[in-house]
Design an enzyme around this catalytic site. Structure first.
Site, PDB file in Angstrom:
ATOM      1  N   ASN A 122      -9.945  -0.946  -1.378  1.00 38.04           N
ATOM      2  CA  ASN A 122      -8.504  -0.725  -1.225  1.00 38.04           C
ATOM      3  C   ASN A 122      -7.797  -1.309  -2.452  1.00 38.04           C
ATOM      4  OD1 ASN A 122      -5.798  -0.875  -0.559  1.00 38.04           O
ATOM      5  ND2 ASN A 122      -6.134  -1.640   1.524  1.00 38.04           N
ATOM      6  N   HIS A 181      -3.860   6.857   1.625  1.00 33.08           N
ATOM      7  CA  HIS A 181      -4.063   5.521   1.082  1.00 33.08           C
ATOM      8  C   HIS A 181      -5.446   5.053   1.528  1.00 33.08           C
ATOM      9  CE1 HIS A 181      -4.056   1.382   0.267  1.00 33.08           C
ATOM     10  NE2 HIS A 181      -3.992   1.040   1.535  1.00 33.08           N
ATOM     11  N   CYS A 239       0.815  -1.226   0.000  1.00 38.77           N
ATOM     12  CA  CYS A 239       0.000   0.000   0.000  1.00 38.77           C
ATOM     13  C   CYS A 239       0.846   1.272   0.000  1.00 38.77           C
ATOM     14  CB  CYS A 239      -0.948  -0.005   1.189  1.00 38.77           C
ATOM     15  SG  CYS A 239      -2.046  -1.425   1.153  1.00 38.77           S
TER      16      CYS A 239
HETATM   17  N1  COA Z   1     -18.454  -9.609   7.140  1.00 35.65           N
HETATM   18  C1  COA Z   1     -19.017  -9.896   8.306  1.00 35.65           C
HETATM   19  N2  COA Z   1     -18.334 -10.182   9.410  1.00 35.65           N
HETATM   20  C2  COA Z   1     -17.003 -10.163   9.329  1.00 35.65           C
HETATM   21  C3  COA Z   1     -16.333  -9.860   8.147  1.00 35.65           C
HETATM   22  C4  COA Z   1     -17.102  -9.581   7.004  1.00 35.65           C
HETATM   23  N3  COA Z   1     -16.567  -9.278   5.821  1.00 35.65           N
HETATM   24  N4  COA Z   1     -15.011  -9.916   8.362  1.00 35.65           N
HETATM   25  C5  COA Z   1     -14.852 -10.244   9.648  1.00 35.65           C
HETATM   26  N5  COA Z   1     -16.044 -10.390  10.232  1.00 35.65           N
HETATM   27  C6  COA Z   1     -16.364 -10.758  11.620  1.00 35.65           C
HETATM   28  C7  COA Z   1     -15.219 -11.418  12.329  1.00 35.65           C
HETATM   29  O1  COA Z   1     -15.173 -12.791  12.039  1.00 35.65           O
HETATM   30  C8  COA Z   1     -15.545 -11.134  13.771  1.00 35.65           C
HETATM   31  O2  COA Z   1     -16.492 -12.069  14.198  1.00 35.65           O
HETATM   32  P1  COA Z   1     -16.470 -12.651  15.686  1.00 35.65           P
HETATM   33  O3  COA Z   1     -16.625 -11.444  16.583  1.00 35.65           O
HETATM   34  O4  COA Z   1     -17.633 -13.572  15.698  1.00 35.65           O
HETATM   35  O5  COA Z   1     -15.153 -13.314  15.831  1.00 35.65           O
HETATM   36  C9  COA Z   1     -16.228  -9.786  13.731  1.00 35.65           C
HETATM   37  O6  COA Z   1     -16.617  -9.581  12.360  1.00 35.65           O
HETATM   38  C10 COA Z   1     -15.352  -8.641  14.169  1.00 35.65           C
HETATM   39  O7  COA Z   1     -14.090  -8.799  13.554  1.00 35.65           O
HETATM   40  P2  COA Z   1     -12.927  -7.792  13.792  1.00 35.65           P
HETATM   41  O8  COA Z   1     -11.739  -8.236  13.027  1.00 35.65           O
HETATM   42  O9  COA Z   1     -12.803  -7.522  15.246  1.00 35.65           O
HETATM   43  O10 COA Z   1     -13.564  -6.499  13.120  1.00 35.65           O
HETATM   44  P3  COA Z   1     -12.986  -5.057  13.064  1.00 35.65           P
HETATM   45  O11 COA Z   1     -13.911  -4.131  13.682  1.00 35.65           O
HETATM   46  O12 COA Z   1     -11.559  -5.040  13.487  1.00 35.65           O
HETATM   47  O13 COA Z   1     -13.032  -4.770  11.498  1.00 35.65           O
HETATM   48  C11 COA Z   1     -11.519  -4.709   9.656  1.00 35.65           C
HETATM   49  C12 COA Z   1     -12.312  -5.590  10.606  1.00 35.65           C
HETATM   50  C13 COA Z   1     -10.748  -5.617   8.709  1.00 35.65           C
HETATM   51  C14 COA Z   1     -12.497  -3.866   8.859  1.00 35.65           C
HETATM   52  C15 COA Z   1     -10.578  -3.802  10.463  1.00 35.65           C
HETATM   53  O14 COA Z   1      -9.837  -4.568  11.383  1.00 35.65           O
HETATM   54  C16 COA Z   1      -9.637  -3.027   9.631  1.00 35.65           C
HETATM   55  O15 COA Z   1     -10.041  -2.189   8.850  1.00 35.65           O
HETATM   56  N6  COA Z   1      -8.319  -3.246   9.826  1.00 35.65           N
HETATM   57  C17 COA Z   1      -7.308  -2.532   9.078  1.00 35.65           C
HETATM   58  C18 COA Z   1      -7.374  -3.014   7.676  1.00 35.65           C
HETATM   59  C19 COA Z   1      -6.472  -2.245   6.803  1.00 35.65           C
HETATM   60  O16 COA Z   1      -6.428  -1.067   6.866  1.00 35.65           O
HETATM   61  N7  COA Z   1      -5.802  -3.004   5.955  1.00 35.65           N
HETATM   62  C20 COA Z   1      -4.999  -2.458   4.946  1.00 35.65           C
HETATM   63  C21 COA Z   1      -3.834  -1.738   5.493  1.00 35.65           C
HETATM   64  S1  COA Z   1      -3.035  -1.103   4.203  1.00 35.65           S
END
Ligand code: COA
Length: 329
Positions: A286, A256, A113
């Site tokens: 993304n 980004h 990224c």
């Molecule tokens: N749809 C529905 N539920 C989903 C899901 C989806 N696409 N992806 C994950 N979940 C679920 C998980 O399994 C988890 O379930 P559980 O509580 O039963 O275990 C729940 O949602 C919460 O997951 P969590 O990972 O805690 O969610 P979050 O609030 O952290 O959001 C992201 C997940 C990926 C959106 C977030 O962590 C994020 O944006 N991280 C940074 C990502 C990023 O910027 N990446 C690129 C960097 S360059």
């Protein structure tokens, strides 16, 4: 004093739209979950078999036309991608051939990224030193070919999209690229990574690896979120303090496009008003190395980004890698 500036910009996204509702049919997810957690509404995906080099080629052609530079006048190609057509050779040489460029150097860089900001720095250095006159920097990704569109891979499959964007840089008496600041911290390499295939095992991938889905990317979402928020903020502070500029002096920030929640949190933390950042992840998700130039290119098209404005691209991604820049457009 010789500086570099961006002479032209262009982008290309595949026409096929994959909405959050389309994803609901493929995995256990919901439009509401995706919008709330990320801000993404839809993304673009290629037709199966369309490679990254094709998107890179289309974007490069648009950037060259905008810059009024012919492919034969390009002196260096830098392609930032995490989704190359092949393990080797890189997309850079494929693009050199597709464009009909001279037998010029072609680099692939691997900063995910942050790839565009790293590529900008490479172009800037080669131009400042007088080594090259015209450098093409491309960020291009076909993520869709390598994602797990089942419930197992839903955390990443909903985030990433396909797309490409490119800039052409050339020399200038006045600074265009004013400064670039780059960082890495390999300690966290496996917080967002694609494990297989890779040379840490022989053979590089097995049937068992495929069964376990190790050929799909893996992310520790909350850890990435935490580091991203901190590093984005640091990178902005670094570029502003290095240049003695303030948020008020910047016309547009180009984050980004990882997650609207991250962008909102940093903007509040630093005091960046919403009208000072240009975001399009709602429509593209993304797109990794393409995300910042894709925003810039659309901002130019829409008249939001105009010559003479001061802009700040800022990136964070897998590696971890991060960086920022100050550009007089
Ligand atoms: N749809 C529905 N539920 C989903 C899901 C989806 N696409 N992806 C994950 N979940 C679920 C998980 O399994 C988890 O379930 P559980 O509580 O039963 O275990 C729940 O949602 C919460 O997951 P969590 O990972 O805690 O969610 P979050 O609030 O952290 O959001 C992201 C997940 C990926 C959106 C977030 O962590 C994020 O944006 N991280 C940074 C990502 C990023 O910027 N990446 C690129 C960097 S360059």
């Amino acid at each position: 004093m010789r500086h570099s500036r961006i002479l032209g910009i262009g982008h290309y996204v595949p026409p096929r739209v994959l909405t959050n509702h389309d994803l609901e049919a493929l995995m256990d997810t919901s439009d509401e979950w995706i919008r709330q957690r990320t801000g993404i509404e839809e993304r673009r995906v290629v037709e199966p078999g369309v490679p990254t080099s094709e998107l890179a080629f289309q974007a490069a052609q648009n950037a060259l036309a905008h810059a009024q530079v012919e492919a034969k006048d390009v002196d260096l190609i830098v392609v930032a991608t995490l989704s190359p057509d092949y393990y080797f050779p890189g997309v850079g040489v494929l693009l050199q051939d597709r464009l009909g460029a001279r037998e010029i150097p072609a680099l692939d860089i691997r900063q995910q990224c942050s790839g565009f900001v790293y590529g900008l720095s490479i172009a800037d250095q080669y131009i400042r030193t007088g080594t090259y006159e015209r450098v093409l920097v491309v960020g291009a990704e076909v993520q869709s070919a390598g994602l797990d569109y089942t419930t197992r891979g839903r955390d990443l499959a909903v985030i990433f999209g396909d797309g490409a964007a490119a800039v052409v840089l050339g020399p200038s008496e006045e600074p265009g690229v004013i400064s670039v600041h780059l960082h890495s911290q390999g300690k966290y390499f496996d917080m967002l990574w694609l494990e297989k295939p890779g040379s840490q095992s022989a053979p590089t991938i097995t049937a068992h690896d495929l069964e376990e889905g190790r050929h799909f990317p893996h992310m520790e979402g909350q850890t990435v979120f935490k580091h991203a928020t901190r590093r984005f903020a640091e990178a902005i502070h670094e570029v502003l303090s290095h240049n003695g500029t303030k948020v008020e002096d910047i016309d547009l920030f180009f984050f980004h496009q990882a997650n609207l929640r991250i962008i909102d949190a940093i903007s509040k933390m630093i005091g960046i008003p919403p009208e000072k950042s240009f975001n399009n992840l709602q429509r593209y998700g993304n797109t990794t190395a393409a995300s910042i130039p894709l925003c810039m290119s659309e901002a130019v098209e829409q008249g939001r980004l105009q010559r003479g404005q001061l802009v700040c691209p800022v990136a964070f991604g897998s590696g971890f890698t991060w960086g920022s820049a100050l550009i007089r457009w």
